[in-house]
Write an enzyme that holds these catalytic residues in place. Structure first.
Site: not given
Ligand code: CP
Ligand code: NVA
Length: 327
Positions: A122, A153, A312
């Site tokens: 991430r 997601q 998820r």
């Molecule tokens: N929706 C989602 O990706 O949640 P997190 O940011 O908690 O991983």
């Molecule tokens: N669009 C949001 C999604 C979080 C899961 C972000 O990138 O922060």
């Protein structure tokens, strides 16, 4: 079942990386995407079998690295539980060590591939994932969210529509809000699976034309995507209404401007009443009650947000088995 630990296997040729990354939904064929959802449904059913589930040791001997530059609950914990329930292991090096300035991303990738089978990352720019992947010969790499895409997601979102609406093909979902990472991956997956999309965003916050064009190239079963400016028009008669945060991680300084730009795009009971009587409400979470969605919608009877969160886990398990070819 093949339980060879891939992390320690002889490195295969570079070309074998094809089909071994999930940086984007577009990395999967439509058939592979459908198969992944079917597998996720099976894993969901079999979870009650615990250690007697047929996949309880499917990833024995495999380790996974989680490299996170941004906070996460669902994605990170989902992978941790997924690996544990598939018999594998997880390591979470601090992001300052793995994704910081200490050494190049390429050197991190080349080190990790000597130990682990798969890495989920991430981070900010999608280009950082490409840089990581290019340096490895056999590591499976998963996009756990970038500024541009959130393909993990999208798997859970599509599974949730399938379960709650009974089908994907021919259904219509309205995504009302920011044309962001979540919207991009949802658009990719929806069109491949035959789910129509109506996107509604304020001027300047929609999905780029190039993203829509890429999604349209892989559309099947006649699925269409349209981009609108009016949330009411988007919501009329749809099977699902989806929104995400107006301000994504990394955009915090833009929050005041975004609150102004997105006024009128909040999902309220009134807006939801434009949708089909049976329509569900969706959000990837984390949510901001009173901002992009009213509390009575998020916590109301039509909300599917915790189904999405649960899914998820099942979809991430299916993705791991798919990428590691241990189905
Ligand atoms: N929706 C989602 O990706 O949640 P997190 O940011 O908690 O991983
Ligand atoms: N669009 C949001 C999604 C979080 C899961 C972000 O990138 O922060």
């Amino acid at each position: 079942m093949n339980t060879t630990p891939i992390g320690n296997a002889d490195p295969p040729s570079k070309s074998s990386l094809v089909g071994r990354t999930y940086l984007s939904v577009l990395d999967l064929t439509a058939e592979a995407l459908e198969a992944c959802l079917t597998l996720a449904l099976r894993l969901k059913r079999e979870r009650r079998l615990g250690s007697h589930a047929p996949t309880a040791q499917a990833l024995a001997g495999h380790s996974m690295a989680l490299l996170f530059d941004k906070p996460s609950l669902r994605t990170r914990t989902g992978f941790e539980i997924a690996m544990r329930e598939l018999g594998g292991h997880v390591t979470c090096p601090p992001s300052a060590d793995a994704l910081g300035t200490r050494e190049t991303l390429a050197d991190v990738a080349r080190t990790l591939e000597r130990w682990v089978s798969v890495a989920a990352i991430r981070t900010f720019e999608q280009s950082r994932l490409n840089e990581f992947v290019k340096a490895t010969t056999h590591l499976r790499v998963i996009n756990a969210l970038t500024n541009e895409e959130h393909p993990c997601q999208a798997l859970a979102d599509c599974l949730t529509v399938l379960e709650r609406c009974g089908s994907l093909r021919g259904r219509t979902l309205a995504y009302i809000g920011d044309g962001n990472n979540v919207a991009t991956s949802l658009t990719h997956a929806a069109l491949m699976l035959g789910l129509n999309l109506r996107l509604a965003s304020p001027e300047g916050y929609g999905l780029p034309e190039s993203t829509l064009a890429a999604a349209r190239r892989t559309a099947r079963h006649g699925a269409k995507v349209v981009q609108l400016r009016d949330p009411v028009e988007a919501a009329q008669g749809v099977d699902a209404v989806y929104t995400d945060a107006w301000t994504s991680m990394g955009q915090e300084t833009e929050a005041p401007d975004r609150r102004v730009a997105f006024e009128g795009f909040r999902i309220t009971e009134t807006l939801l009443s434009e949708a089909d009587d049976e329509a569900i409400f969706m959000h990837c979470l984390p949510a901001h009650r009173g901002e992009e969605v009213d509390a009575d919608v998020l916590d109301g009877p039509r909300s599917a947000v915790f189904d999405q969160a649960e899914n998820r886990l099942h979809t991430q398990k299916a993705l791991l088995l798919t990428l590691l070819d241990e189905k």
